[in-house]
Design a protein around this motif. Structure first.
Motif, short mmCIF file in Angstrom:
data_model
loop_
_atom_site.label_atom_id
_atom_site.label_comp_id
_atom_site.label_asym_id
_atom_site.label_seq_id
_atom_site.Cartn_x
_atom_site.Cartn_y
_atom_site.Cartn_z
N ASP A 289 90.06 48.12 37.10
CA ASP A 289 91.45 47.79 37.18
C ASP A 289 91.85 46.43 36.25
O ASP A 289 90.86 45.90 35.70
N ARG A 290 93.12 46.22 36.25
CA ARG A 290 93.35 45.20 35.33
C ARG A 290 92.86 43.58 35.62
O ARG A 290 92.51 43.03 34.90
N GLU A 291 92.96 43.39 36.95
CA GLU A 291 92.37 42.33 37.63
C GLU A 291 90.64 42.26 37.06
O GLU A 291 90.42 41.18 36.77
N ASN B 119 94.54 32.75 35.67
CA ASN B 119 95.64 33.43 35.22
C ASN B 119 94.92 35.09 34.98
O ASN B 119 95.37 35.66 33.92
N ALA B 120 94.57 35.59 35.84
CA ALA B 120 93.81 36.87 35.77
C ALA B 120 94.67 37.83 35.98
O ALA B 120 94.36 39.09 36.82
N SER B 121 95.89 38.09 35.62
CA SER B 121 96.77 39.14 35.61
C SER B 121 97.66 39.10 34.49
O SER B 121 98.02 37.99 33.86
N MET C 46 100.88 39.02 34.56
CA MET C 46 101.97 38.28 35.26
C MET C 46 101.83 36.78 34.60
O MET C 46 102.83 36.53 34.21
N ASP C 47 100.62 36.44 34.35
CA ASP C 47 100.51 34.90 33.77
C ASP C 47 99.69 35.14 32.68
O ASP C 47 99.54 33.92 31.95
N LEU D 277 100.06 36.09 28.99
CA LEU D 277 101.34 36.52 28.46
C LEU D 277 100.71 37.47 27.04
O LEU D 277 100.30 36.67 26.34
N LEU D 278 100.92 38.61 27.06
CA LEU D 278 100.86 39.51 25.82
C LEU D 278 102.10 39.56 25.03
O LEU D 278 103.03 39.42 25.92
N MET E 40 92.57 47.09 42.97
CA MET E 40 94.05 46.86 42.75
C MET E 40 94.70 47.99 43.75
O MET E 40 95.64 48.61 43.30
N PHE F 228 97.28 43.45 45.02
CA PHE F 228 96.30 42.23 44.91
C PHE F 228 95.68 42.10 46.18
O PHE F 228 94.91 41.19 46.41
N GLN G 253 108.90 34.43 27.59
CA GLN G 253 109.34 35.67 26.82
C GLN G 253 110.37 36.34 27.50
O GLN G 253 110.41 36.05 28.87
N ASN H 270 110.26 37.35 31.40
CA ASN H 270 109.04 36.57 32.01
C ASN H 270 109.72 35.76 33.13
O ASN H 270 110.89 35.17 33.12
N TYR H 271 109.00 35.05 33.96
CA TYR H 271 109.17 34.04 34.99
C TYR H 271 110.01 32.82 34.12
O TYR H 271 109.40 32.40 33.26
N ILE I 226 100.16 26.67 34.65
CA ILE I 226 99.70 26.87 33.55
C ILE I 226 100.64 27.12 32.27
O ILE I 226 100.30 27.01 31.15
N HIS I 227 101.83 27.40 32.42
CA HIS I 227 102.82 27.53 31.43
C HIS I 227 103.63 26.51 31.10
O HIS I 227 103.91 26.01 30.10
#
Lengths: 783, 294
Positions: A283-285, A697-699, A701-702, A704-705, B1, B43, B189, B192-193, B262-263
């Motif tokens: 999975d992605r995580e 940031n293992a997702s 969401m965080d 950023l691609l 997940m 998660f 982006q 995004n948040y 982090i951002h």
């Protein structure tokens, strides 16, 4: 007359299946009674394992088995070292490779400690909550410099230090360059980690069939043949008892060639042990920890120049983050070391690196594979020099290009394929000129930039160069068969992960056999259909497998002409292959179809001449003496919002030289995809590890691609300098797009803030980091 | 997940839903659009015992113009508001904020009530609700009450709702005469948040001085942050560039306490609050002038 298909922008044969969801990916494989696997992974980066209690997990409903390192017995072995170190004098090398399940110690967050087999993935994950691991946290090795301190904690205690390797390579005499120089510039550069983030995560289905005594493994690997050979050896089976299929794969980019991922050996072992079929889909995580990553390096570099901008030499001392284990040898830092020299004449070079173990996920090549780092260092040094010498960035590059008459050009050091670093061919100035023309460099600098800056905008322009060693050996093979239907089947051992092999290889074969590309069926990555090969990596598919295709197709063409000559009672040189037929030139009435010939070549009765081989088929191999050197130029105009530090890429130009082009459309896709990954690497993607080695940031969401809205339209053009090292004249193109983008962003940002002498020395960047760097530049005392 | 096991109920009426929430108390989670809850469950960060799915309760899906302005049932999809001419006319600030919420695919499922009740400090709708002085109608089996938006938010992912209470409806008041509004945010982006965002409302007197102002930030605190001092500073002033800049400065330096992630670190977020605050005040003031009879 058949139109020529080689070199044409043909649409891809595989796309209808892919776009309509009818292609087979690993997760599509469903077998009766198949069980599902989940892994208990460490949340600590460095810890002693006191005990692992899986008793209550084993008792949960639906759980079939739970295994720890102890349960593996003699099968528990560290993985093989994929590549030995290159033959460089005084090289120090201390390899340590990954283990199937952690025993005694975990060395990176996400390292697997226990394996659960259950009736569904849900039940398997429920059981993970019941696995009790008692462990004692240890201080983690995270920072590269701190890792080398005497009192640093050790990733591998038995080694006595965190050094994985030390390698020094030199050309000429840096000290002499230093003493002759009019200007020496010294800088420290950082290049941090990223992850490939392929659209499809890894996945494995492993099935043991008791009756046929065969193991079948579907695996998202870039190297199915090596996986088959290794699994057979580890499990005590004959290679013929193991079939590895790499079906369609949603992106490889390097991390999917890592022999062996723990899951690859454990799924195969488990299927035999339980006499069943097992599936594990990452999975992605998990992908953020369990799939290999790339990129932490820190360079202390210096460049020596004459006052006219001529480079006299470069010295570079760098640290390379190997992660917790280093199964891939030294490919990455060697690539950095060799690619730094770029398209330039650097008479004197001293490069030394230390590869360092850290408590972070394993590092192996990812698109660019360390080349980004070398390019970033060299291009940044040139930019700093240009600024000091009041030279235009484009001109200092032009001044130092290797002239076209100097090829083959030797850089004297050893490359990743262990061959001397010799560029086969190149012609750099026309590519630079074309890029400058396409970006309208002069006009932008003369008119547009001053006008827009006067209106309060921040806009910068940049142009950078790179070379890429591609298409390395050892070899690949191909089998080409004309079937009785008149269609052609082609097989090779390399896997395919979206490169368009089903089309580009078909174009190579069509060139020889004169059938339509859509009548050529290509099979890749099934070990039952082609036995030999190395894999898809290092931008080598088109070069190595492509030339094997060419060789096999050429041989089949010979067989076709010979047989057709007999049947049509014509001399071979009077025949031509057109639209699936062989005909006497200019006499289409006298012809025979390839299908009829194929049937003739496989007689069911009667005698043949001694030595006759059946069918219109040939298998050939190709191995280049060394890699082919591709090159290119990227240019960009970048606008910075001076208030928010968000960026807008206004124009992006790529001029690329990968020798002869097989399919310009596929090449365009490679370039655009590479640039997209490069942009992600430069401004969006960063793995943030805390001081304990935990990934913050293992997702997605965080992490950023870049998305479609972040990627500009890319204007591209090509210069073709064929490689003399292979009959097709091709060079690799898979990684080029991604390599110089960090250096390009840095130069463009510097240019946009040249009034305050901003100098970017790190990648990746972000709006926040740019805000800080601009703030620092504003408050810095003028030099 | 994969989520942990849970019981699932899909009531068809509001009464049934409230009964279930009363019966299971804190073990139950209402499921609206699922755009935050489902990933959190995958998660295994959230492991509710019971999900009460609101998607079959027709009475929660509505949007109408009423006394309180634009009334949205809690299950109104964000995309519905984004495409509504009524929303554009009756609650233009809400309408302007909609495209900033994540991506279109997410807005297709995401609901007005779900986002407001989730109370994510990076969410757009809570800040908009406060800037508009919206009201939330909540019910339990035993009780029903209206809560003013600014009293609704009490901390990080926390609202004034008690266990067993469900958000039923939200009322976004109409723009007042001679008022203007604006919403902006900065995200790394699109979709995004936000690293920082702000909603502003500026209302002018018939003499062209500011009579009332709202400036509310997102992503710079534990929830939506109303910069009341900055708003108070503006009252009685003419909305010149200098005055508006000073108000944004006041808000960014004194009224927010951003934490870094982090951002975006605290300093950058504060900088963005200054930039965005000034932008939304300027644009709201300009619209207020346009709304004044000439």
């Amino acid at each position: 007359m058949t139109t020529r298909q080689f070199g044409q922008p043909l649409k891809r044969n595989e796309d209808p299946r892919l776009l309509t969801g009818r292609a087979l990916f690993t997760d599509d494989v469903q077998l009766p009674g198949m069980l599902h696997v989940a892994f208990w992974r460490s949340d600590l980066a460095h810890a002693l394992i006191r005990s692992v209690d899986v008793e209550s997990a084993r008792k949960r409903p639906g759980v079939v088995a739970v295994y720890t390192a102890e349960d593996l017995g003699d099968f528990w072995q560290p993985g093989p070292l994929l590549l030995p170190p290159p033959p460089v004098e005084k090289l120090e090398f201390y390899p340590r490779t990954q283990v199937p399940l952690a025993k005694g110690m975990v060395r990176h967050a996400g390292e697997a400690v226990a394996m659960v087999v259950a009736e569904s993935r849900y039940l398997a994950e429920d059981a993970l909550d019941e696995v009790l691991v008692d462990y004692e946290p240890l201080e983690a090795v995270v920072d590269l410099e701190a890792a080398l301190h005497d009192d640093a904690p050790l990733v591998h205690e038995d080694l006595g230090s965190n050094v994985n390797a030390r390698v020094t390579q030199t050309k000429g005499d840096w000290a002499a360059a230093e003493s002759e120089a009019d200007l020496i510039i010294r800088r420290r550069f950082h290049y941090d980690r990223g992850t490939a983030a392929a659209m499809e995560n890894r996945g494995i289905v492993s099935s043991w069939d008791e009756r046929s005594q065969r193991l079948t493994v579907w695996d998202t690997t870039q190297a199915p043949i090596a996986i088959r050979n290794g699994l057979a050896a580890m499990l005590g089976l004959s290679e013929h008892q193991v079939r590895v299929i790499a079906p369609f794969i949603g992106g490889g980019f390097g991390p999917k060639i890592m022999m062996f991922y723990p899951e690859e050996v454990l799924l195969a072992w488990g299927a035999l042990k339980l006499n069943c079929s097992l599936k594990w889909i990452e999975d992605r995580e998990e992908n953020f920890y369990a799939t290999t990553q790339e990129r932490g390096q820190m360079h202390d570099a210096a460049i020596a120049l004459k006052s006219d901008g001529t480079v006299l030499g470069v010295k570079d001392v760098f640290l390379h983050d190997a992660g917790a284990y280093a199964p891939y040898g030294l490919t990455l830092p060697i690539n950095s070391q060799c690619t730094l020299l770029g398209p330039y004449v650097v008479p004197n070079y001293h490069s030394e690196f230390t590869s360092v173990f850290t408590n972070k996920p394993i590092v192996t090549p990812y698109r660019g594979a360390g080349r980004q780092h070398g390019v970033f260092v060299m291009e940044r040094l040139l930019d700093a020099a240009a600024r000091r010498l009041s030279l235009d960035p484009a001109e200092i590059r032009r001044k130092n290009f290797i002239p076209p008459e100097e090829f083959p050009f030797s850089n004297e050091i050893i490359y990743q394929d262990f061959a001397p670093l010799v560029y086969d061919s190149g012609n750099y100035e026309p590519a630079l000129d074309r890029a400058l023309e396409l970006i309208d460099y002069e006009r932008f600098k003369r008119e547009e930039q001053p006008r827009r800056e006067a209106a309060g905008e921040r806009v910068g322009i940049a142009v950078v160069n790179y070379i890429e060693g591609t298409g390395i050996g050892p070899y690949e093979g191909a089998r080409v068969t004309v079937e009785a239907s008149g269609k052609v089947s082609v097989a090779t051992g390399v896997g395919t992960q979206g490169q368009g092999h089903y089309t580009s290889f078909a174009q190579v074969v069509a060139e020889q056999i004169g059938v339509d590309v859509s009548d050529i069926h290509v099979v890749t990555g099934d070990t039952d259909l082609f036995y030999w090969g190395a894999g898809t990596f290092a931008s080598r598919g088109a070069v190595v497998a492509g030339n094997a295709m060419h060789a096999a197709a050429t041989k089949v063409r010979g067989k076709i002409l010979k047989l057709a000559g007999e049947k049509l009672e014509a001399a071979e040189e009077d025949l031509e292959l057109i639209e699936g037929r062989v005909q006497v030139k200019g006499v289409p009435q006298t012809s025979i179809s390839l299908g009829e010939l194929a049937a003739e070549a496989n007689p069911m009765r009667g005698a043949v001449q001694p030595g006759t081989e059946p069918g219109l088929e040939a298998t050939e191999y190709f191995g280049p003496e060394r890699g082919a050197t591709a090159s290119g130029v990227h240019a960009m105009i970048l606008r910075v919002d001076p208030d928010t530090f968000l960026l807008e890429i206004e124009r992006y130009v790529v001029v690329h030289d990968c020798g002869t082009v097989i399919n310009p459309l596929i090449l365009e896709g490679q370039i655009q995809g590479g640039v997209a990954q490069g942009i992600g690497n430069a401004f969006y993607e960063q793995l943030h590890f805390d001081e304990n080695g935990a990934l913050r940031n293992a997702s997605l969401m965080d992490y950023l691609l870049p998305t479609a809205s972040d990627i500009p339209n890319i204007v591209s053009d090509h210069v073709e300098t064929p490689s003399p090292l292979n009959p097709l004249g091709v060079k690799g193109a898979g990684e080029a797009g991604a390599i110089p983008v960090g250096a390009l962003f840095a130069q463009a940002l510097d240019d946009a803030y040249r009034d305050i002498e901003l100098e970017v020395r790190e990648i990746p960047l972000s709006p926040n980091r740019l805000f800080e760097l601009v703030g620092e530049a504003l408050t810095r005392e003028p030099a | 997940m994969k989520p942990a096991a849970f019981d699932y109920h899909a009531p068809r009426t509001l009464e049934e839903a409230l009964d279930l929430l009363a019966a299971y108390g804190e073990d139950a989670k209402p499921l609206a659009g699922g755009q935050s809850l489902v990933p959190t469950m995958n998660f295994r960060l959230a492991q509710p015992e019971v999900l009460v799915d609101l998607n079959s309760i027709e009475e929660l899906f509505f949007m109408r113009e009423g006394e309180g302005g634009l009334h949205c049932g809690a299950m109104t999809r964000q995309r519905t508001v984004e495409r509504s001419a009524m929303a554009k006319q009756v609650a233009p600030l809400l309408y302007e904020a909609m495209p900033h919420i994540a991506h279109a695919q997410i807005r297709n499922r995401g609901t007005i009530g779900g986002s407001l009740a989730h109370a994510d400090p990076a969410a757009e709708l809570p800040a908009v609700a406060i800037a508009l002085d919206a009201s939330m109608y909540v019910r339990s089996v035993t009780d029903a009450r209206w809560i003013a938006a600014r009293d609704f938010y009490v901390g990080l992912f926390a609202t004034a709702m008690e266990p067993g209470e469900l958000l039923i409806e939200v009322a976004f008041p109409r723009p007042r005469p001679r008022s203007g509004w604006s919403f902006e945010e900065v995200a790394r982006q699109h979709g995004n948040y936000a690293m920082c965002g702000a909603a502003a409302v500026v209302e002018l007197s018939d003499r062209g001085v500011i009579e009332r102002a709202r400036l509310v930030f997102l992503s710079v605190g534990e929830g939506p942050v109303a910069a009341d001092q900055a708003a108070a500073m503006l009252v009685g002033e003419r909305p010149t560039a200098t005055v508006l800049r000073a108000a944004a400065e006041e808000a960014a330096t004194k009224e927010i306490d951003p934490v870094g992630d982090i951002h975006a670190g605290p300093a950058y977020r504060r900088h963005l609050a200054r930039v965005i605050g000034e932008r939304v005040l300027n644009s709201a003031a300009a619209r207020a002038f346009e709304a004044c009879p000439t």
